[in-house]
Design a protein around this motif. Structure first.
Motif, short mmCIF file in Angstrom:
data_model
loop_
_atom_site.label_atom_id
_atom_site.label_comp_id
_atom_site.label_asym_id
_atom_site.label_seq_id
_atom_site.Cartn_x
_atom_site.Cartn_y
_atom_site.Cartn_z
N VAL A 228 2.80 -17.42 1.60
CA VAL A 228 1.96 -16.09 1.49
C VAL A 228 1.84 -15.20 2.61
O VAL A 228 2.12 -13.95 2.37
CB VAL A 228 0.79 -16.38 0.84
CG1 VAL A 228 -0.20 -15.09 0.56
CG2 VAL A 228 1.00 -17.12 -0.71
N LEU B 69 5.03 -13.53 3.50
CA LEU B 69 5.02 -12.38 2.77
C LEU B 69 4.12 -11.09 3.28
O LEU B 69 4.49 -10.01 3.21
CB LEU B 69 4.76 -12.62 1.08
CG LEU B 69 5.91 -13.44 0.47
CD1 LEU B 69 5.36 -13.80 -0.93
CD2 LEU B 69 7.14 -12.68 0.35
N THR C 92 -1.58 -10.67 -2.54
CA THR C 92 -0.31 -10.98 -2.33
C THR C 92 -0.06 -12.35 -3.28
O THR C 92 1.17 -12.38 -3.67
CB THR C 92 -0.24 -11.42 -0.79
OG1 THR C 92 -0.46 -10.19 -0.21
CG2 THR C 92 1.32 -11.61 -0.57
N TRP D 31 3.30 -12.37 -5.98
CA TRP D 31 4.15 -13.33 -5.95
C TRP D 31 4.49 -14.23 -6.96
O TRP D 31 5.62 -14.40 -7.44
CB TRP D 31 3.91 -14.13 -4.57
CG TRP D 31 5.05 -15.26 -4.41
CD1 TRP D 31 4.91 -16.51 -4.32
CD2 TRP D 31 6.29 -15.01 -4.13
NE1 TRP D 31 6.46 -16.96 -3.99
CE2 TRP D 31 7.00 -16.13 -3.86
CE3 TRP D 31 7.13 -13.61 -4.08
CZ2 TRP D 31 8.54 -16.43 -3.61
CZ3 TRP D 31 8.55 -13.79 -3.72
CH2 TRP D 31 9.21 -15.08 -3.53
N TRP E 297 5.85 -12.11 -9.80
CA TRP E 297 7.24 -11.70 -9.17
C TRP E 297 8.11 -12.96 -9.59
O TRP E 297 9.16 -12.89 -10.11
CB TRP E 297 7.01 -11.44 -7.86
CG TRP E 297 8.30 -10.86 -7.13
CD1 TRP E 297 9.47 -11.06 -6.72
CD2 TRP E 297 8.62 -9.36 -7.25
NE1 TRP E 297 10.28 -10.02 -6.35
CE2 TRP E 297 9.91 -9.04 -7.06
CE3 TRP E 297 7.38 -8.15 -7.67
CZ2 TRP E 297 10.31 -7.63 -6.41
CZ3 TRP E 297 8.14 -6.83 -7.65
CH2 TRP E 297 9.48 -6.60 -7.11
N ALA F 170 12.52 -12.43 -7.94
CA ALA F 170 12.96 -13.23 -6.92
C ALA F 170 14.29 -13.53 -6.68
O ALA F 170 14.66 -13.56 -5.48
CB ALA F 170 11.91 -14.44 -6.65
#
Length: 197
Positions: free
Chosen positions: A74, A77, A97, A101, A104, A110
């Motif tokens: 994390v 990212l 975040t 993620w 995502w 991804a």
């Protein structure tokens, strides 16, 4: 040990040489201690590492490493998003975040690296406020539940309750009272599912 008075605080340090680190630098370091508090909160609360769920020491160690790996992913990212948005990584929300993620990955975006720029722009949108000198109480917000710890298997606990009853009076919900009265008048056994746990 060295004590330094800065404003209305007394800072204690093991850095003994005042020429090496003056009191203003110590004050700046003290102000940044909040980042450590945030990092520990992110590990324990946001990533769910407050309670280790494994039964053996080896598996608990693996669980710790997995949480640390997730934490670093994390932060990677966040760092990539901060680099593309020209902000500091500390200015980006860790929780936002993580949530982005997870979404995502669940949307299977991804797999395609062409979407990475969009992901980084979305991550960089959620910035945390600058809160200098923030002080928070060291207290738990949630109160522990008033029940005893379950220290035996559930099936054994159910058998014990059926034979001995509950150790203390439980609060009953209104529909459960009607159900109990109805069963008692019909001389049927009372189901344990009508009690609030």
């Amino acid at each position: 040990m060295r004590e330094v008075k800065v404003g209305n605080r007394v800072l204690v340090t093991t850095l003994l040489d005042p020429n090496q680190v003056d009191k203003n630098k110590l004050n700046e370091l003290y102000a940044q201690r909040w980042h450590t508090e945030l990092d520990l909160r992110n590990l324990k609360t946001t990533l769910g590492m407050e309670v280790l769920r494994c039964n053996t020491a080896q598996m608990n160690e693996k669980e710790l490493w997995v949480h640390l790996l997730a934490y670093n992913v994390v932060h990677l990212l966040m760092a990539q998003a901060a680099l593309s948005a020209h902000v500091l990584p500390r200015d980006i929300s860790f929780k936002h975040t993580l949530q982005l993620w997870v979404q995502w990955i669940s949307q299977r975006l991804a797999r395609d690296p062409t979407h990475n720029d969009l992901l980084f722009r979305l991550i960089a949108q959620s910035k945390v406020n600058n809160r200098p000198g923030r002080i928070e109480p060291r207290a738990r917000k949630r109160r522990p539940k008033p029940y005893h710890w379950l220290k035996e298997s559930r099936s054994r606990a159910r058998r014990r309750i059926q034979t001995q009853g509950h150790g203390r009076k439980l609060k009953l919900v209104p529909f459960a009272l009607r159900r109990i009265r109805k069963r008692a008048s019909a001389n049927r056994p009372i189901a344990s599912g009508c009690l609030r746990r």
